[in-house]
Design an enzyme around this catalytic site. Structure first.
Site, mmCIF file in Angstrom:
data_model
loop_
_atom_site.group_PDB
_atom_site.id
_atom_site.type_symbol
_atom_site.label_atom_id
_atom_site.label_comp_id
_atom_site.label_asym_id
_atom_site.label_seq_id
_atom_site.Cartn_x
_atom_site.Cartn_y
_atom_site.Cartn_z
ATOM 1 N N LYS A 56 72.822 -10.230 47.856
ATOM 2 C CA LYS A 56 72.209 -9.814 49.165
ATOM 3 C C LYS A 56 70.916 -9.436 48.977
ATOM 4 O O LYS A 56 70.005 -9.480 49.904
ATOM 5 C CB LYS A 56 73.097 -8.637 49.985
ATOM 6 C CG LYS A 56 74.295 -9.209 50.631
ATOM 7 C CD LYS A 56 75.167 -7.818 51.304
ATOM 8 C CE LYS A 56 76.538 -8.381 51.632
ATOM 9 N NZ LYS A 56 77.335 -7.381 52.298
ATOM 10 N N ASP A 84 82.056 -6.364 57.248
ATOM 11 C CA ASP A 84 83.375 -6.268 57.064
ATOM 12 C C ASP A 84 83.638 -4.668 56.367
ATOM 13 O O ASP A 84 83.021 -4.541 55.216
ATOM 14 C CB ASP A 84 84.279 -7.218 56.364
ATOM 15 C CG ASP A 84 84.160 -8.388 57.071
ATOM 16 O OD1 ASP A 84 85.072 -8.716 57.974
ATOM 17 O OD2 ASP A 84 83.517 -9.529 56.749
ATOM 18 N N ASP A 105 75.939 -4.111 56.416
ATOM 19 C CA ASP A 105 77.241 -5.005 56.021
ATOM 20 C C ASP A 105 78.083 -5.267 57.260
ATOM 21 O O ASP A 105 78.099 -4.196 58.038
ATOM 22 C CB ASP A 105 78.031 -4.358 54.716
ATOM 23 C CG ASP A 105 79.238 -5.154 54.306
ATOM 24 O OD1 ASP A 105 79.200 -6.196 54.297
ATOM 25 O OD2 ASP A 105 80.107 -4.331 54.521
ATOM 26 N N ASP A 162 80.126 -0.898 52.053
ATOM 27 C CA ASP A 162 81.365 -0.391 51.651
ATOM 28 C C ASP A 162 82.060 -1.212 50.494
ATOM 29 O O ASP A 162 82.922 -0.529 49.797
ATOM 30 C CB ASP A 162 82.359 -0.498 52.606
ATOM 31 C CG ASP A 162 83.160 -2.137 52.757
ATOM 32 O OD1 ASP A 162 84.210 -2.337 52.982
ATOM 33 O OD2 ASP A 162 82.183 -2.967 53.186
#
Length: 259
Positions: free
Chosen positions: A185, A12, A10, A208
């Site tokens: 995803k 951000d 990932d 996250d």
């Protein structure tokens, strides 16, 4: 089926630090695992054109973008899932009635429905981007793969009830990602693994946020950042340090990919 190990990152809050850069320790760690035959892949809600600087910094050439709706492997587009125009049109009409602005994404561009929105401005400042071009009908002229709706927390419930063929996943205090119900995803990752005949048994993922949950359920070895949402930590096989504390290199060591 190949037994190559694949790691999905990932962006951000994960591969990117709080100043939206890739830490030097992460760049070095990715270089080292790549030299050992491990395949690094970006898995993000962002569009490809938003992450070119990350691809250049890391040398990564494969991406699961726009929450799984657009997949590139070694520079080649291998899967895309454009949204249905009639469904987008219906949602856009409802958002307009409610005074909520939207953004539309495809591989080349982002457009928004107004040039003067504080929520839009804050949203793109948060990710280091500029205010997008205004075009409230992009989806009528080009395929789009992702939308955002800009609304206060909780207001998305109305849309989720009215438009069950979409899912609304809050990505910030300013708005929600919108993509087809049942996709994520993980959908894009499944396509990549299947098309390239890669084994799910050798998959790792770092994340996250809430849009990483399905990815964590799919891969064999999920790694939560120290700054991750509690629900993500509960499903992780490993918990590393935060994105600002060498979380990528420490996490790759934790799961045995980096000696």
């Amino acid at each position: 089926m190949s037994d190559k190990r694949v790691v999905f990152f990932d962006l951000d809050g994960t591969l990117l630090t709080s100043d939206l850069q890739v830490a030097a320790s992460s760049i070095e760690a990715i270089k080292r695992i790549s030299e050992q035959g491990v395949e690094p892949v970006i898995a993000t809600g962002r569009a490809i054109h938003e992450i070119e600087y990350v691809l250049e910094a890391t040398g990564i050439t494969s991406s699961v973008a726009m929450n799984g709706q657009y997949v590139v492997y070694n520079g080649e587009v291998i899967y895309e899932n454009p949204l249905k125009v009639d469904e987008v049109l219906a949602l856009h009409a409802e958002a307009s009635r409610n005074g909520h602005e939207m953004a539309f994404y495809n591989a080349e561009k982002i457009t928004v429905t107004t040039g003067d929105s504080e929520l839009i401005r804050k949203n793109y400042m948060r990710v280091g981007g500029e205010y997008p071009e205004v075009d409230n009908g992009l989806y009528q002229n080009e395929p789009i793969h992702l939308m955002l709706i800009f609304c206060e927390e909780g207001e998305e419930v109305h849309y989720q009830e009215r438009f069950p063929y979409f899912q609304f996943v809050r990505n910030s205090p300013y708005g929600c990602d919108i993509y087809p119900a049942g996709s994520s995803k993980a959908t894009g990752i499944e396509q990549l693994l299947s098309l390239k005949k890669l084994s799910p048994e050798n998959t790792f993922a770092f994340g996250d946020g809430l849009n990483d949950l399905e990815m964590f359920d799919l891969v064999k070895h999920p790694v939560a950042m120290g700054n991750a949402a509690d629900i993500l930590k509960q499903t992780a096989a490993y918990i590393t340090t935060s994105n600002n504390e060498h979380g990528i290199s420490n996490g790759l060591r934790l799961c045995g990919l980096l000696k």
